[in-house]
Design an enzyme around this catalytic site. Structure first.
Site, mmCIF file in Angstrom:
data_model
loop_
_atom_site.group_PDB
_atom_site.id
_atom_site.type_symbol
_atom_site.label_atom_id
_atom_site.label_comp_id
_atom_site.label_asym_id
_atom_site.label_seq_id
_atom_site.Cartn_x
_atom_site.Cartn_y
_atom_site.Cartn_z
ATOM 1 N N CYS A 1 0.828 -1.212 0.000
ATOM 2 C CA CYS A 1 0.000 0.000 0.000
ATOM 3 C C CYS A 1 0.857 1.255 0.000
ATOM 4 C CB CYS A 1 -0.941 -0.005 1.202
ATOM 5 S SG CYS A 1 -0.128 -0.276 2.786
ATOM 6 N N HIS B 1 -2.054 5.636 6.409
ATOM 7 C CA HIS B 1 -0.665 6.068 6.445
ATOM 8 C C HIS B 1 -0.593 7.524 5.972
ATOM 9 C CE1 HIS B 1 0.582 1.885 6.822
ATOM 10 N NE2 HIS B 1 0.114 1.567 5.633
#
Lengths: 338, 338
Positions: free
Chosen positions: B140, B220
């Site tokens: 990711c 994130h």
């Protein structure tokens, strides 16, 4: 024995009071409180005289059974210097009062450099504040950056610094602040104010900073990328950091792999309030690629500026003109190991 | 209509299953589960056939009243490709089984590039996986870096990238992971693995990354510093990011100043599970200083790789050789706005 007053006996103020009391050339003659809370009660138990920072609040202190010696105006007559530890933005407003009362003033990093006219870091520009009437100890983050960038600059020269500052969302006692479960660019613009703030004490340094808030209360964490002027080894850098006062290289591999474990280490050292006055640098993070030094460090936001406040007192009251001597004296009296 | 099997119907697997089902040129013929948990029950309700990934567990599924069609060995005969969404490190061990069964396999970023032999990002190297037997959709974080670095590279050329990745400690459902109140350098060494991982799909890019874990579960966050080859303006960069699929510039000033608010935005869009498949770039963070581009972005770790898995299926089964056409088709069917 110089006489020091603390205006604002809160997170920073109470720590500076204790650090001043630990010295043999200065003493606390009074601290101010606006609200008779648990900190005020504890100040009385520690023997600090309390002065009200706002008038017409005698009733509140009386109800709380906390004895006061007067208002802040009564304190001015007794001090050589006031260390202003009021919330950010309030200090600058107090400056005119200090000037009128004829007392020197030390402010914290929450105030703007331009408003105070002078900034201070023990390692970067101690001498600029010798004899000064007003100075400002730069913020905890800026202090942390200066602590490690100064010796690196002396060792190898610095062409350019990039730093990403991962900031704790709130102090442990601040229950009304966030974030709880979010990463917040703060500011969402680049550069953040930290770079220019470093430049108030490390003049001419090229530095760009980015900053975010995260859901933790313990420490700030910095990620540094430093383009060096001359070629040195990681061991050279580690060696100079080991020798730098108020900096402690730590090993993730020895169980100090996070800010939480570093705070646990400070408690084990028996530090007052579990404080870590030193900047912790992760040894494993040190690396040099294409003459660029990378490293990570942790900053205890509640306490790293405390020894700098003690040094600033010595500079302003001309008790010492050699920064290294003041740093060594402060450290010894505070039990600083780094 | 190509037949797709999912090995590991968890966080990524269930999302890939839904994304495949939303396409008109491929379908899910079965998903595997090891444990008959709530996700297995929900898979049945959604009409997915369940195969046991481990043998001798019929009793468990029977007790939970979840019908199974057989074991993973029974699934192999029915599929053109297996998308392996098992936990990191498990996928590579499954590769020999897929080879023996004569089925193609797509792995996730938790596996190592060297073990799979090929990595995939729709925008960076789609064509390298056309007709391949095995490929690996990069993680990711790496996907997020590629999404924005690719168009910037095409626009202005890239001399060097520095990135600090502030990673969520755990996914929302992972109650046994930390940190709760700490910042954890992870790894405590520099560079982190993310830079080399980007290089598996953006060959030759100079990039150094640092990574930390923080106590949040939502997304994130990346802080990027990109030295450009040629001189462009912030508006040029914003313009190209606005036009890049799967990238959405967002404004902190419009209430999207944090990862939490961006996730709230995804929910308001009516996205399945509140997912944000796009990379969100904070407009305000874009700045160019000395020909170096700075920006901040947010990555929804549970979902950003999902459309890339769909594209990887098309590449490996030679259903499409033009990445832009696959990207557009995937996006349209998944309702991706960016």
């Amino acid at each position: 024995m110089k006489a020091v007053g603390i205006n604002g006996y809160g997170t920073i103020g109470k720590r500076v009071a204790d650090a001043v009391s630990a010295q043999d050339d200065m003493k606390i003659v009074g601290v101010t409180k606006r609200t008779p809370n648990f900190e005020a009660k504890r100040a009385v138990e520690l023997g600090y005289d309390i002065y009200m920072s706002a008038p017409d609040r005698e009733n509140l202190f009386e109800e709380a059974d906390i004895p006061v010696k007067g208002t802040i105006n009564d304190l001015y007559d007794k001090v050589d210097v006031i260390v202003d530890c009021t919330p950010g933005g309030v200090g600058a407003k107090n400056m005119a009062d200090y000037e009128k009362a004829g007392v020197k003033g030390i402010f914290q990093g929450g105030e703007k450099h331009d408003q105070i006219g002078r900034s201070f870091n023990s390692f970067s520009n101690f001498k600029e504040s010798v004899g000064a009437d007003f100075t400002r100890v730069v913020s905890c983050n800026t202090t942390g950056l200066c602590r490690t960038l100064n010796p690196i600059k002396e060792l190898a020269g610095i062409n350019k610094v990039r730093a990403v500052m991962v900031r704790r969302g709130a102090d442990p006692g601040q229950v009304n602040k966030g974030p709880i479960n979010s990463i917040v660019p703060n500011p969402p613009t680049v550069p953040s104010h930290h770079g220019p703030d470093v430049q108030t004490v490390m003049k001419g340094l090229k530095i760009t900073t980015m900053a975010i808030l995260v859901p933790t209360t313990l420490m700030h964490q910095h990620n540094l990328m430093v383009e060096l002027d001359s070629s040195v080894s990681v061991d050279d850098v580690l060696d100079v950091l080991e020798k730098t006062p108020r900096v402690i290289p730590v090993e993730a591999s020895s169980g100090l792999g996070s800010t939480a474990e570093i705070m646990e280490f400070a408690k084990d050292l028996g530090r007052p309030r579990g404080d870590l006055f030193e900047i912790a640098v992760w040894k494993e993070s040190l690396n040099i690629v294409d003459n660029e030094l990378f490293y990570m460090q942790a900053i205890h936001q509640e306490s790293d500026v405390v020894p700098e406040n003690v040094d600033a007192i010595r500079a302003m009251l001309e008790m010492e003109t050699d920064p290294q001597k003041s740093i060594a004296k402060t450290n010894k009296n505070m039990g600083i190991i780094g």
